[in-house]
Design a protein around this motif. Structure first.
Motif, PDB file in Angstrom:
ATOM      1  N   ALA A  35       0.814  -1.248  -0.095  1.00 17.78           N
ATOM      2  CA  ALA A  35       0.027  -0.153   0.000  1.00 17.78           C
ATOM      3  C   ALA A  35       0.882   1.237  -0.044  1.00 17.78           C
ATOM      4  O   ALA A  35       0.550   2.229  -0.726  1.00 17.78           O
ATOM      5  N   GLY A  36       1.957   1.428   0.922  1.00 19.39           N
ATOM      6  CA  GLY A  36       2.687   2.392   0.709  1.00 19.39           C
ATOM      7  C   GLY A  36       3.561   2.519  -0.441  1.00 19.39           C
ATOM      8  O   GLY A  36       4.012   3.818  -1.016  1.00 19.39           O
ATOM      9  N   ALA A  37       4.113   1.428  -1.117  1.00 23.65           N
ATOM     10  CA  ALA A  37       4.565   1.603  -2.366  1.00 23.65           C
ATOM     11  C   ALA A  37       3.560   2.103  -3.470  1.00 23.65           C
ATOM     12  O   ALA A  37       4.100   3.022  -4.300  1.00 23.65           O
ATOM     13  N   PHE A  38       2.389   1.867  -3.521  1.00 24.88           N
ATOM     14  CA  PHE A  38       1.436   2.130  -4.389  1.00 24.88           C
ATOM     15  C   PHE A  38       0.959   3.979  -4.175  1.00 24.88           C
ATOM     16  O   PHE A  38       0.835   4.634  -4.942  1.00 24.88           O
ATOM     17  N   GLY A  39       1.036   3.982  -2.813  1.00 25.34           N
ATOM     18  CA  GLY A  39       0.858   5.657  -2.445  1.00 25.34           C
ATOM     19  C   GLY A  39       1.957   6.402  -2.808  1.00 25.34           C
ATOM     20  O   GLY A  39       1.589   7.457  -3.414  1.00 25.34           O
ATOM     21  N   ALA A  40       3.247   5.952  -2.886  1.00 22.84           N
ATOM     22  CA  ALA A  40       4.213   6.911  -2.976  1.00 22.84           C
ATOM     23  C   ALA A  40       4.096   6.979  -4.601  1.00 22.84           C
ATOM     24  O   ALA A  40       4.280   8.028  -5.033  1.00 22.84           O
ATOM     25  N   ALA A  41       3.737   5.769  -5.300  1.00 21.73           N
ATOM     26  CA  ALA A  41       3.799   5.980  -6.700  1.00 21.73           C
ATOM     27  C   ALA A  41       2.874   6.939  -7.511  1.00 21.73           C
ATOM     28  O   ALA A  41       3.116   7.915  -8.248  1.00 21.73           O
ATOM     29  N   VAL A  42       1.651   6.993  -6.811  1.00 21.41           N
ATOM     30  CA  VAL A  42       0.457   7.935  -7.211  1.00 21.41           C
ATOM     31  C   VAL A  42       0.984   9.372  -6.731  1.00 21.41           C
ATOM     32  O   VAL A  42       0.742  10.235  -7.506  1.00 21.41           O
ATOM     33  N   MET A  52       5.676  14.606  -1.710  1.00 25.44           N
ATOM     34  CA  MET A  52       4.235  14.145  -1.895  1.00 25.44           C
ATOM     35  C   MET A  52       4.004  12.571  -1.801  1.00 25.44           C
ATOM     36  O   MET A  52       3.189  12.098  -1.092  1.00 25.44           O
ATOM     37  N   GLY A  53       4.868  11.948  -2.525  1.00 26.55           N
ATOM     38  CA  GLY A  53       4.770  10.499  -2.591  1.00 26.55           C
ATOM     39  C   GLY A  53       5.098   9.817  -1.102  1.00 26.55           C
ATOM     40  O   GLY A  53       4.274   8.823  -0.855  1.00 26.55           O
ATOM     41  N   ILE A  54       5.859  10.453  -0.443  1.00 27.32           N
ATOM     42  CA  ILE A  54       6.021   9.836   0.937  1.00 27.32           C
ATOM     43  C   ILE A  54       4.887  10.210   1.877  1.00 27.32           C
ATOM     44  O   ILE A  54       4.716   9.318   2.406  1.00 27.32           O
ATOM     45  N   LEU A  55       4.500  11.309   1.757  1.00 28.62           N
ATOM     46  CA  LEU A  55       3.156  11.612   2.414  1.00 28.62           C
ATOM     47  C   LEU A  55       2.063  10.811   2.127  1.00 28.62           C
ATOM     48  O   LEU A  55       1.269  10.305   3.092  1.00 28.62           O
ATOM     49  N   CYS A  56       1.868  10.648   0.852  1.00 25.00           N
ATOM     50  CA  CYS A  56       0.673   9.465   0.572  1.00 25.00           C
ATOM     51  C   CYS A  56       0.937   8.057   0.840  1.00 25.00           C
ATOM     52  O   CYS A  56       0.037   7.463   1.207  1.00 25.00           O
ATOM     53  N   VAL A 202       9.799   2.092  -4.492  1.00 20.83           N
ATOM     54  CA  VAL A 202       9.331   2.939  -5.538  1.00 20.83           C
ATOM     55  C   VAL A 202      10.238   4.271  -5.847  1.00 20.83           C
ATOM     56  O   VAL A 202      10.701   4.425  -7.008  1.00 20.83           O
ATOM     57  N   LEU A 203      10.546   4.943  -4.541  1.00 19.66           N
ATOM     58  CA  LEU A 203      11.102   6.133  -4.865  1.00 19.66           C
ATOM     59  C   LEU A 203      12.710   6.355  -4.866  1.00 19.66           C
ATOM     60  O   LEU A 203      13.371   7.274  -5.315  1.00 19.66           O
ATOM     61  N   ALA A 204      13.280   5.133  -4.297  1.00 24.20           N
ATOM     62  CA  ALA A 204      14.628   5.269  -4.578  1.00 24.20           C
ATOM     63  C   ALA A 204      15.449   4.153  -5.059  1.00 24.20           C
ATOM     64  O   ALA A 204      16.724   3.980  -5.298  1.00 24.20           O
ATOM     65  N   GLN A 205      14.634   2.922  -5.515  1.00 23.69           N
ATOM     66  CA  GLN A 205      15.228   1.986  -6.110  1.00 23.69           C
ATOM     67  C   GLN A 205      14.751   1.652  -7.652  1.00 23.69           C
ATOM     68  O   GLN A 205      15.488   1.863  -8.544  1.00 23.69           O
ATOM     69  N   ILE A 206      13.576   1.492  -7.716  1.00 22.65           N
ATOM     70  CA  ILE A 206      13.260   1.416  -9.317  1.00 22.65           C
ATOM     71  C   ILE A 206      12.180   2.475  -9.881  1.00 22.65           C
ATOM     72  O   ILE A 206      12.094   2.521 -11.047  1.00 22.65           O
ATOM     73  N   ARG A 207      11.911   3.466  -9.174  1.00 26.37           N
ATOM     74  CA  ARG A 207      11.161   4.540  -9.422  1.00 26.37           C
ATOM     75  C   ARG A 207       9.683   4.411 -10.443  1.00 26.37           C
ATOM     76  O   ARG A 207       9.434   5.137 -11.085  1.00 26.37           O
ATOM     77  N   LEU A 208       9.037   3.260 -10.122  1.00 20.73           N
ATOM     78  CA  LEU A 208       7.779   3.010 -10.712  1.00 20.73           C
ATOM     79  C   LEU A 208       7.077   1.970  -9.896  1.00 20.73           C
ATOM     80  O   LEU A 208       7.856   1.380  -8.975  1.00 20.73           O
ATOM     81  N   PHE A 209       5.854   1.774 -10.162  1.00 20.26           N
ATOM     82  CA  PHE A 209       5.107   0.798  -9.400  1.00 20.26           C
ATOM     83  C   PHE A 209       4.816  -0.296 -10.320  1.00 20.26           C
ATOM     84  O   PHE A 209       4.255  -0.243 -11.574  1.00 20.26           O
ATOM     85  N   THR A 210       4.697  -1.826  -9.671  1.00 17.58           N
ATOM     86  CA  THR A 210       4.454  -2.919 -10.455  1.00 17.58           C
ATOM     87  C   THR A 210       3.648  -3.784  -9.446  1.00 17.58           C
ATOM     88  O   THR A 210       3.870  -3.516  -8.287  1.00 17.58           O
ATOM     89  N   GLU A 211       2.763  -4.556 -10.132  1.00 22.34           N
ATOM     90  CA  GLU A 211       1.953  -5.450  -8.900  1.00 22.34           C
ATOM     91  C   GLU A 211       2.968  -6.313  -8.072  1.00 22.34           C
ATOM     92  O   GLU A 211       3.835  -6.727  -8.644  1.00 22.34           O
TER      93      GLU A 211
END
Length: 298
Positions: A35-42, A52-56, A202-211
């Motif tokens: 959920a945190g990964a998805f929130g950060a990506a969105v 803002m990604g960290i906050l989400c 998401v934000l520091a390693q691959i910079r995108l969201f995957t399932e």
């Protein structure tokens, strides 16, 4: 590589310590990370800001934590069953929501990430300087959270109440501690911290969201909690060990391309099982961990 790969597990383990010190087994760490990964990506995708990604991510993780609290504290669902349900919910919900948000760009929608911040003088120290002091903001936040968590758990009155709740909730309730409210706060904090682990992926390693990108790290964090004896600092050390094992298996894959990668990918999970078998003897868990508390039967 070992340090960077251990950061998501370390955040999840740190969060799990708070929940389990309050008497609630947090099997849902995997779902909270997702959920945190998805929130950060969105958040980062729409705002163009990693902050803002960290906050989400924090909001998403805390919300899942409150859901787990509702199931385990208020509805008194079996904690293991509730954690598994949360994991399944997060897997399905993030997969569905990601397809709605990113559409055909799912897996290709890169987001604004976190850059490296070099600390003057410290980053120039040979060997350890570039490893420890040329990292992103979330790594430095983890450095700060370790002593803060130790102080909160073992030096503050709130931490004393939380530990009392995890040992004997009936006695704590009799002493005037708001057991249910305290557990809700601990589980929500656990969700927020685990979500930071997902945000780091998401934000520091691959910079995108995957399932299903958390890839079992939440379950490895559970092993780190037990191996660390429900101590924040020791749990992070255990997470570093598992991150090192993950980095080793990646190197082995690249060095042995003719060997099936499955032979190496099991190394972190295998190491966690082996470490638990060897070192877990004599470990004392919180007395009321996993047990539901019904105030009416007091």
């Amino acid at each position: 590589s070992g340090l960077r790969l251990s950061i998501p597990v370390a955040f999840a383990a740190l969060g799990g310590v708070f929940s389990e010190r309050g008497g609630v087994i947090n099997i849902g760490l995997e779902g909270m990370m997702l959920a945190g990964a998805f929130g950060a990506a969105v958040g980062s995708y729409y705002s163009g800001s990693a902050g803002m990604g960290i906050l989400c991510a924090l909001v998403a993780g805390a919300a899942i934590g409150l859901l787990l609290g509702l199931l385990t504290v208020s509805l008194q669902v079996n904690q293991l069953v509730a954690g598994i349900a949360v994991n399944l919910l997060c897997v399905g919900l993030t997969a569905f929501a990601a397809r709605q948000v990113f559409g055909a760009d799912l897996g290709r929608a890169f987001v604004e990430g976190l850059g490296q911040i070099e600390i003057p003088l410290l980053s120039d120290i040979p060997v350890i300087g570039p490893v420890l002091f040329a990292q992103d903001a979330l790594v430095y936040l983890l450095y700060l959270l370790i002593p803060v968590s130790l102080w909160v758990l073992f030096r503050s009155s709130w931490g004393l109440s939380l530990r009392g709740t995890g040992e004997n909730p009936r006695a704590a309730d009799t002493a005037g501690v708001a057991v249910f409210r305290l557990r809700y706060v601990a589980i929500a904090a656990s969700g927020a911290l685990a979500a930071l682990g997902g945000a780091h992926i998401v934000l520091a390693q691959i910079r995108l969201f995957t399932e299903e990108m958390s890839a079992g790290k939440g379950f490895i964090a559970l092993a780190a909690i037990i191996l660390g004896r429900w101590n924040p600092a020791l749990a992070v050390v255990a997470a570093l060990f598992f991150g090192f094992c993950d980095a080793v298996q990646l190197r082995l894959q690249f060095a042995n391309p003719t060997v099936p990668y499955q032979a190496f990918i099991v190394l972190p999970s295998g190491a966690s099982l082996l470490a638990l078998v060897i070192f877990v003897g004599g470990t004392r868990r919180p007395g009321a961990l996993g047990l539901r508390y019904d105030r009416e039967s007091r």
